[in-house]
Design an enzyme around this catalytic site. Sequence first.
Site, PDB file in Angstrom:
ATOM      1  N   SER A 139       1.089  -1.086   0.435  1.00 39.53           N
ATOM      2  CA  SER A 139       0.324  -0.216  -0.155  1.00 39.53           C
ATOM      3  C   SER A 139       0.989   1.373   0.118  1.00 39.53           C
ATOM      4  O   SER A 139       1.998   0.883   0.519  1.00 39.53           O
ATOM      5  CB  SER A 139      -0.823  -0.018   1.416  1.00 39.53           C
ATOM      6  OG  SER A 139      -1.509   0.906   1.554  1.00 39.53           O
ATOM      7  N   TYR A 152      -1.684  -0.751  10.646  1.00 39.75           N
ATOM      8  CA  TYR A 152      -1.784  -1.390   9.238  1.00 39.75           C
ATOM      9  C   TYR A 152      -0.622  -0.947   8.685  1.00 39.75           C
ATOM     10  O   TYR A 152       0.125  -1.785   7.737  1.00 39.75           O
ATOM     11  CB  TYR A 152      -3.094  -0.820   8.843  1.00 39.75           C
ATOM     12  CG  TYR A 152      -3.467  -0.465   6.923  1.00 39.75           C
ATOM     13  CD1 TYR A 152      -3.579  -2.103   6.591  1.00 39.75           C
ATOM     14  CD2 TYR A 152      -3.256   0.119   6.162  1.00 39.75           C
ATOM     15  CE1 TYR A 152      -3.866  -2.037   5.486  1.00 39.75           C
ATOM     16  CE2 TYR A 152      -3.310  -0.564   4.961  1.00 39.75           C
ATOM     17  CZ  TYR A 152      -3.442  -0.959   4.427  1.00 39.75           C
ATOM     18  OH  TYR A 152      -4.122  -1.695   2.933  1.00 39.75           O
TER      19      TYR A 152
HETATM   20  N1  NAD Z   1      -9.238  -0.758  -1.489  1.00 35.35           N
HETATM   21  C1  NAD Z   1      -7.472  -0.266  -1.447  1.00 35.35           C
HETATM   22  O1  NAD Z   1      -7.767   0.797  -1.138  1.00 35.35           O
HETATM   23  C2  NAD Z   1      -5.892  -0.677  -0.967  1.00 35.35           C
HETATM   24  C3  NAD Z   1      -5.160  -0.074  -1.290  1.00 35.35           C
HETATM   25  C4  NAD Z   1      -4.355  -0.315  -0.422  1.00 35.35           C
HETATM   26  C5  NAD Z   1      -3.345  -1.788  -0.591  1.00 35.35           C
HETATM   27  N2  NAD Z   1      -4.779  -2.358  -0.506  1.00 35.35           N
HETATM   28  C6  NAD Z   1      -4.350  -4.084  -0.403  1.00 35.35           C
HETATM   29  O2  NAD Z   1      -4.887  -4.441  -1.332  1.00 35.35           O
HETATM   30  C7  NAD Z   1      -5.302  -6.185  -0.802  1.00 35.35           C
HETATM   31  C8  NAD Z   1      -7.006  -5.884  -0.967  1.00 35.35           C
HETATM   32  O3  NAD Z   1      -7.588  -5.273  -0.606  1.00 35.35           O
HETATM   33  P1  NAD Z   1      -9.292  -4.891  -1.474  1.00 35.35           P
HETATM   34  O4  NAD Z   1      -9.165  -3.757  -1.441  1.00 35.35           O
HETATM   35  O5  NAD Z   1      -9.114  -6.108  -2.333  1.00 35.35           O
HETATM   36  O6  NAD Z   1      -9.617  -5.760  -0.255  1.00 35.35           O
HETATM   37  P2  NAD Z   1     -11.142  -6.940   0.052  1.00 35.35           P
HETATM   38  O7  NAD Z   1     -11.345  -6.301   1.197  1.00 35.35           O
HETATM   39  O8  NAD Z   1     -12.125  -6.435  -1.082  1.00 35.35           O
HETATM   40  O9  NAD Z   1     -10.473  -8.121  -0.537  1.00 35.35           O
HETATM   41  C9  NAD Z   1      -9.673  -8.492   0.848  1.00 35.35           C
HETATM   42  C10 NAD Z   1      -9.740 -10.015   1.078  1.00 35.35           C
HETATM   43  O10 NAD Z   1      -9.204 -10.846   1.642  1.00 35.35           O
HETATM   44  C11 NAD Z   1     -10.132 -11.575   2.208  1.00 35.35           C
HETATM   45  N3  NAD Z   1      -9.370 -11.804   3.827  1.00 35.35           N
HETATM   46  C12 NAD Z   1      -9.236 -10.789   5.072  1.00 35.35           C
HETATM   47  N4  NAD Z   1      -8.372 -11.677   5.809  1.00 35.35           N
HETATM   48  C13 NAD Z   1      -8.122 -12.655   5.259  1.00 35.35           C
HETATM   49  C14 NAD Z   1      -7.866 -14.115   5.765  1.00 35.35           C
HETATM   50  N5  NAD Z   1      -6.903 -14.608   7.220  1.00 35.35           N
HETATM   51  N6  NAD Z   1      -7.342 -15.169   4.557  1.00 35.35           N
HETATM   52  C15 NAD Z   1      -8.127 -15.096   3.529  1.00 35.35           C
HETATM   53  N7  NAD Z   1      -8.379 -14.078   2.860  1.00 35.35           N
HETATM   54  C16 NAD Z   1      -8.798 -13.184   4.004  1.00 35.35           C
HETATM   55  C17 NAD Z   1     -11.522 -11.330   2.675  1.00 35.35           C
HETATM   56  O11 NAD Z   1     -12.320 -11.720   2.482  1.00 35.35           O
HETATM   57  C18 NAD Z   1     -11.774 -10.582   1.185  1.00 35.35           C
HETATM   58  O12 NAD Z   1     -11.568 -11.875  -0.119  1.00 35.35           O
HETATM   59  C19 NAD Z   1      -4.914  -5.775   0.775  1.00 35.35           C
HETATM   60  O13 NAD Z   1      -3.533  -6.103   0.728  1.00 35.35           O
HETATM   61  C20 NAD Z   1      -4.842  -4.280   1.326  1.00 35.35           C
HETATM   62  O14 NAD Z   1      -4.119  -4.092   1.930  1.00 35.35           O
HETATM   63  C21 NAD Z   1      -5.805  -1.970  -0.900  1.00 35.35           C
END
Ligand code: NAD
Length: 256
Positions: A139, A152
Amino acid sequence: MEKIAIVTGAGRGIGAETAKLLAKKNMAVAVLDLHEENAMEVASQIEWEGGQAFAFGCDVGKREDVEQAIAITERKWGTPLILVNNAGVGGPFHRVDEVDDEEWEWIMNTNVKSVFLFTRNLLPKMKQAGYGRIINVASIQGLLGSSYSSTYVASKHAMIGYTKTIAAEWGKYGITCNAICPGYVNTKLGVRQEDISDYYRRVMDKSPVKRVAEPLEIAALIGHLVGEHGGYINGASYTIDGGISAHVGITSDLTE
Ligand SMILES: NC(=O)c1ccc[n+]([C@@H]2O[C@H](COP(=O)([O-])OP(=O)(O)OC[C@H]3O[C@@H](n4cnc5c(N)ncnc54)[C@H](O)[C@@H]3O)[C@@H](O)[C@H]2O)c1
């Protein structure tokens, strides 16, 4: 079928788009998520479109779950040479002194221990194959601090340090490891357009492009890094944030 990929947290959001994109690039994809029903939906969609996928319910912070997920993938198709460590949780907004042990462990296990568990298991196998591509979804909060998100932020900084070290140690075996650093993405964890609060309006005000990313835009970068021409990129942390982290933001509105 070209290669076997594992994508974690692939039941929705960035992970789901990544799984679908890799399947379109002819990879067989293990769709892993804590919520197996979501993973199954994504895997069915991939198969319906002619790709190869299977779903597995797995808590990425638990060693037994990770070992089982890898073993099942190996039995089904062979060694996964592409690993996308995407599963992650943000946790609530808390000041440092409000974070309890449980919250710290939940976020660190999901975001960091998971990367260690998958990587440690797969690296020797990738070495044997002389090939491996590992992408850690970090991130911009792995590059910058952010108030009320200390755990985080710590977890995403840890992912980037780990990425660089894997790159340094294992590059000689044909294995690359890179991190990507999204800003704000239109997902449940990021920001759903339908529930834009004042907080997210401020996010968009600071963004030069005045919008958040779509998950497919993030998946496309991952697709490039694990693709045919990604082999010289190693140990990098790619910012993909519409320019949010490129500026201080104080003077941006002076001429408008
Ligand atoms: N969305 C944003 O703005 C953003 C920004 C920077 C980084 N990210 C990173 O991108 C990645 C994906 O995030 P996203 O935005 O798609 O979020 P999201 O919440 O839509 O998807 C995350 C997925 O991870 C799964 N998950 C959570 N805990 C888990 C576990 N213990 N075991 C297995 N699966 C698990 C959830 O069930 C979900 O399906 C994350 O690592 C997040 O930190 C997201």
